[in-house]
Design a protein around this motif. Sequence first.
Motif, PDB file in Angstrom:
ATOM      1  N   HIS A 321       0.842  -1.196   0.000  1.00  0.00           N
ATOM      2  CA  HIS A 321       0.000   0.000   0.000  1.00  0.00           C
ATOM      3  C   HIS A 321       0.879   1.249   0.000  1.00  0.00           C
ATOM      4  O   HIS A 321       1.740   1.413   0.875  1.00  0.00           O
ATOM      5  N   ASP A 323       0.835   5.195   0.184  1.00  0.00           N
ATOM      6  CA  ASP A 323       0.019   6.363   0.521  1.00  0.00           C
ATOM      7  C   ASP A 323       0.645   7.627  -0.039  1.00  0.00           C
ATOM      8  O   ASP A 323       1.628   8.142   0.498  1.00  0.00           O
ATOM      9  N   HIS A 354      -2.639   4.554  -3.210  1.00  0.00           N
ATOM     10  CA  HIS A 354      -3.772   5.271  -2.623  1.00  0.00           C
ATOM     11  C   HIS A 354      -3.471   6.766  -2.751  1.00  0.00           C
ATOM     12  O   HIS A 354      -2.630   7.288  -2.034  1.00  0.00           O
ATOM     13  N   ASP A 466      -8.807   0.682   5.800  1.00  0.00           N
ATOM     14  CA  ASP A 466      -7.558   1.465   5.836  1.00  0.00           C
ATOM     15  C   ASP A 466      -7.605   2.491   6.965  1.00  0.00           C
ATOM     16  O   ASP A 466      -8.452   3.373   6.973  1.00  0.00           O
TER      17      ASP A 466
HETATM   18 ZN    ZN Z   1      -3.979   4.385   2.628  1.00  0.00          ZN
END
Ligand code: ZN
Length: 555
Positions: A321, A323, A354, A466
């Motif tokens: 993931h 960010d 993301h 999340d």
């Molecule tokens: Zn995230």
Amino acid sequence: MGLNYYHIKKNVLRARKLVIKSTSLAGSGHPGGSFSMAEILGCLFYKFLKFDPKNPSWEDRDRLVLSKGHAAPGLFSNMAVAGYFPESEMESLRKFGSKLQGHPDLKCPGVEFCGGSLGTGLSYSIGIALAAKIDTKDHHVYTIIGDGESDEGQIWEAAMTASKYKLDNLTAFLDRNFIQQDSYTEQVMPLDEELTGNNISEMWKDASRWKTGDKWRSFGWNVIEIDGHRIEQIELAITKARATKGVPTIIISRTVKGKSIEHMEDNPQWHGKAPDLDIVPLINLELDSQFMIAPSIIAGDMTNLANEVKRCASGRADYIHLDVMDGKFVPTKTFDHSKIKELRPLTVIPFDSHLMIAEPVKHVRDYAEAGSDIITVHAEVCDDSSFGEIHDYLKQNQVGVGLAINPDTDIPEWSYKFLPTIDQLIVMSVVPGKSGQKYIPETHEKMNKITSILQEQKFTGYIEADGGVNLENIESCFEDGARAFVGGSAIIGKPDVRESIRDFRNQILKARRKTLIKKAHQLGGAELVNKWIGLHVVGEKKDQLAKIAKEEKLI
Ligand code: ZN
Ligand code: DX5
């Protein structure tokens, strides 16, 4: 551009369900070996194979030879999903007069080889590959052999022949699931090292005992060894095989017989047995409850993100993931697409980007080109038109599409029309901006509302939880419907990523087992609960399930 990860995953799931449906209706068949090769077939059918289901004998098609022919339900189900015939036709599996027999037969258009008599498919493939060379055709031959099948001497004669004729247009997969009809392969005829006892996880743990690759190398083959359930590894292996000139390639794929269904996994009983009809709904629910763990690297050392990616890889993350924060949509700044591009060569694990950025429509291309496998944008900064543009662009480029909503945002109505084709919905359980925050408990309530909207709108993607997800709340996140779990401080923030991922996985498994037992009780009372528990004969699963059932007062 992308891996097409979600598309492959969805079709693999569809195919697995068809295997269960068709074998249970037939009352016989081979689900175990169909499931061990499920991801391999998924990558072939939905990413690599050249074929035309409307013209199965198209001359320039790639050839797929299923040498381990007993896994026919796995082949047929993918042919159905790929459009060779209607999925409903799978109901005729093993019926008199059907073209879908217990083993592949040429009377089913699209089938290349009458498998079943083990040991012969590789030799047949050599014939096709040689013919292609003579005819200067550039189609490729893919052949799937089994490890039990490797007991046959003909496999090794074929191995010599393929390398003598330098058949680089031939790629074999060894579905290395360690189980054959009678028992564990290492007890019947060891390909790796002899196994004493029934614990095949011993073989998994100790790679120094793996000898199969050496055998094939000594026969002159290019050998690639992978985890045969990891789509990204299969994809890379096929790409490398296609690029290798002058020698044939074998992709030794370590797999789990019966993969995805706990009671079938690593259990020799499921080599050739169909599930009873009364447990099919439970199996389907289990298949719908596959999950993924996605560590968030911003919870680690921001000055050395390359090392955080390596920790995710050695910790066996399902995906990573990323960010992205721009200092506008959220007050903080993390990194942008150039960092993702820099990290991309470090691993093949899918990148789950993301984007917490303003105006994602302006930047989405950069993130796709940097190597993201899925890109999630925030609903707060999109509308029907900009999200439509993002959605279509990502789909065209085989990148997954995600939509994220903040804690105080509902799923916007403009997004409903996209929900059937969105791959992921991130439901934020903290106000985005940093890792290490506390999970907002109201998210549980919100999830109830969300899941019913998603059901109505025919969403088939993953809900990703999340923000503040940890070992204490992950079970309830699963019960709420989440199937992808981001872990920042609770995974990357811990010293041992592998252990933290394992702990996450075990907690989720516990929640999943509870859900399945409850479903069994709802469908068939204590009797079905006991039957379900009784199927879990390998390892300690049975005791663990019985404990849950007792705690829940269901038996
Ligand atoms: Zn995230
Ligand atoms: C929050 C991010 C999350 C977060 C996860 O803005 O989207 O991915 O960093 O970290 P934890 O699990 O620590 O909340």
